[in-house]
Design an enzyme around this catalytic site. Structure first.
Site, PDB file in Angstrom:
ATOM      1  CG  HIS A 146      -1.830   1.064   1.422  1.00 19.05           C
ATOM      2  ND1 HIS A 146      -1.686   2.018   2.405  1.00 19.05           N
ATOM      3  CD2 HIS A 146      -2.951   1.391   0.737  1.00 19.05           C
ATOM      4  CE1 HIS A 146      -2.698   2.861   2.338  1.00 19.05           C
ATOM      5  NE2 HIS A 146      -3.474   2.522   1.336  1.00 19.05           N
TER       6      HIS A 146
ATOM      7  CG  HIS B 250      -3.566   8.802  -0.552  1.00 22.10           C
ATOM      8  ND1 HIS B 250      -4.421   9.547   0.215  1.00 22.10           N
ATOM      9  CD2 HIS B 250      -4.138   7.580  -0.676  1.00 22.10           C
ATOM     10  CE1 HIS B 250      -5.460   8.799   0.560  1.00 22.10           C
ATOM     11  NE2 HIS B 250      -5.311   7.602   0.041  1.00 22.10           N
TER      12      HIS B 250
END
Ligand code: CA
Length: 324
Positions: free
Chosen positions: A26, A68
């Site tokens: 991630h 992100h």
């Protein structure tokens, strides 16, 4: 095949004993190095991730960069380098900067609105990390794969497609064009493309003719990730809709696991009945549910609830767990 042997095989398969679980790094090895940097990618690759994730937003010159958020100040020093370039809301947007400008920024550990590290025990050093483009990450993963004779996959996420559209940019089309350039828009390639916006997932499949495997992310309606109705998408009818265009779902861990009883919510079973893979997010050793160890949580997720893979900031912990 003798009947006893075939029924034993059937049992083994049904109990998932042959299943290979996918470890999805991630934002790279973000538990150790600033998220989405090339360095975090390299560490995740070295830790034997099955896939490495790239969250994607566009620069002003329409280049997908690995970040992100559409905002910059939580992970870079943009407010020091370009103090006058915030919008009226006080925030700095990647889309307002060219790639050349973005490359001058230093990436640091994620900070909150008070400038404090969100995860205090993580990387605290002063190395000069930079924002990476999607193509740089594709090229780096593919070179490491070639040299180390491995096949680590790609797991890009289309971020805020409606926001980009409002700014006149079709991020999904731009990302798919890059995938086609690298022959990755292919159902058999080791890649999943994920998105929180269900309308965009449908558009990628039906409007932009994507061939790549797609994963529908599932959030909570009050997070404001998209206009999608996640309460509906989690129902059997919603999952059936998803299965018409996608190959998997990416739910939040509490969507698959009742936190108090540590038992299944039933979402994984419903998704599996439709042939959807389930990759929940996000396993973090520094953000575990109260009173639950890493081992316990991973045991329950993989052995009881039978998720197919997991997003984690700590690839090494999950890989080690699965090797035992
Ligand atoms: Ca993501």
């Amino acid at each position: 095949m003798p009947r006893l042997l075939s029924s034993m095989l059937f049992l083994l398969v049904s109990f998932n004993l042959f299943a290979k679980h996918d470890v999805i790094a991630h934002r790279g090895a973000s538990g150790y190095l600033p998220e989405h940097t090339l360095e975090a990618l390299i560490l995740a690759h070295a830790q034997n991730a099955d896939y490495i994730e790239q969250d994607l937003v566009l620069s002003k010159d329409l280049i997908p960069v690995v970040l992100h958020d559409i905002h910059l100040e939580t992970v870079t020093n943009v407010e020091q380098v370009f103090p006058k370039r915030a919008r009226d809301d006080g925030r700095f947007y990647a889309f307002d900067f060219t790639l050349a400008e973005l490359k001058t920024l230093r990436v640091h550990e994620r900070t909150d609105s008070n400038g404090q590290q969100v995860y205090p025990s993580r990387y605290n050093g002063q190395s000069k990390f930079r924002i990476a483009t999607f193509e740089e990450q594709i090229q780096l993963i593919s070179e490491l794969n070639r040299q180390l004779n491995r096949e680590v996959g790609y797991y890009p996420e289309i971020k805020s497609p409606q926001w980009h559209k409002k700014h006149g940019a079709d991020i999904s089309k731009i990302v798919l064009d890059i995938l086609r350039k690298y022959k990755l828009d292919d159902a058999n390639a080791k890649i999943f493309v994920q998105c929180f916006d269900f309308n965009e997932t449908k558009r990628m499949r039906n409007g932009l003719n994507a061939k790549v495997k797609l994963v529908q992310l599932i959030g909570e309606n009050d997070w404001g990730e998209s206009n999608s109705d996640y309460d509906y998408l989690k129902t059997p009818a919603g999952l059936k809709d998803i299965a018409t265009v996608a190959q998997g779902i990416g739910p939040w861990i509490p969507h698959v696991l009742e936190p108090d009883s540590m038992t299944s919510t039933g979402l994984v079973e419903s998704a599996h009945q439709l042939g959807l893979s389930v990759h929940p997010y996000t396993f973090r050793t520094d953000q575990l549910p109260k009173g639950i160890t890493s081992k316990k949580l991973l045991d329950v997720l993989f052995d009881d609830i039978k998720v197919d893979g997991i997003f984690t900031d700590f690839t090494d912990t999950v890989v080690h767990h699965l090797q035992k």
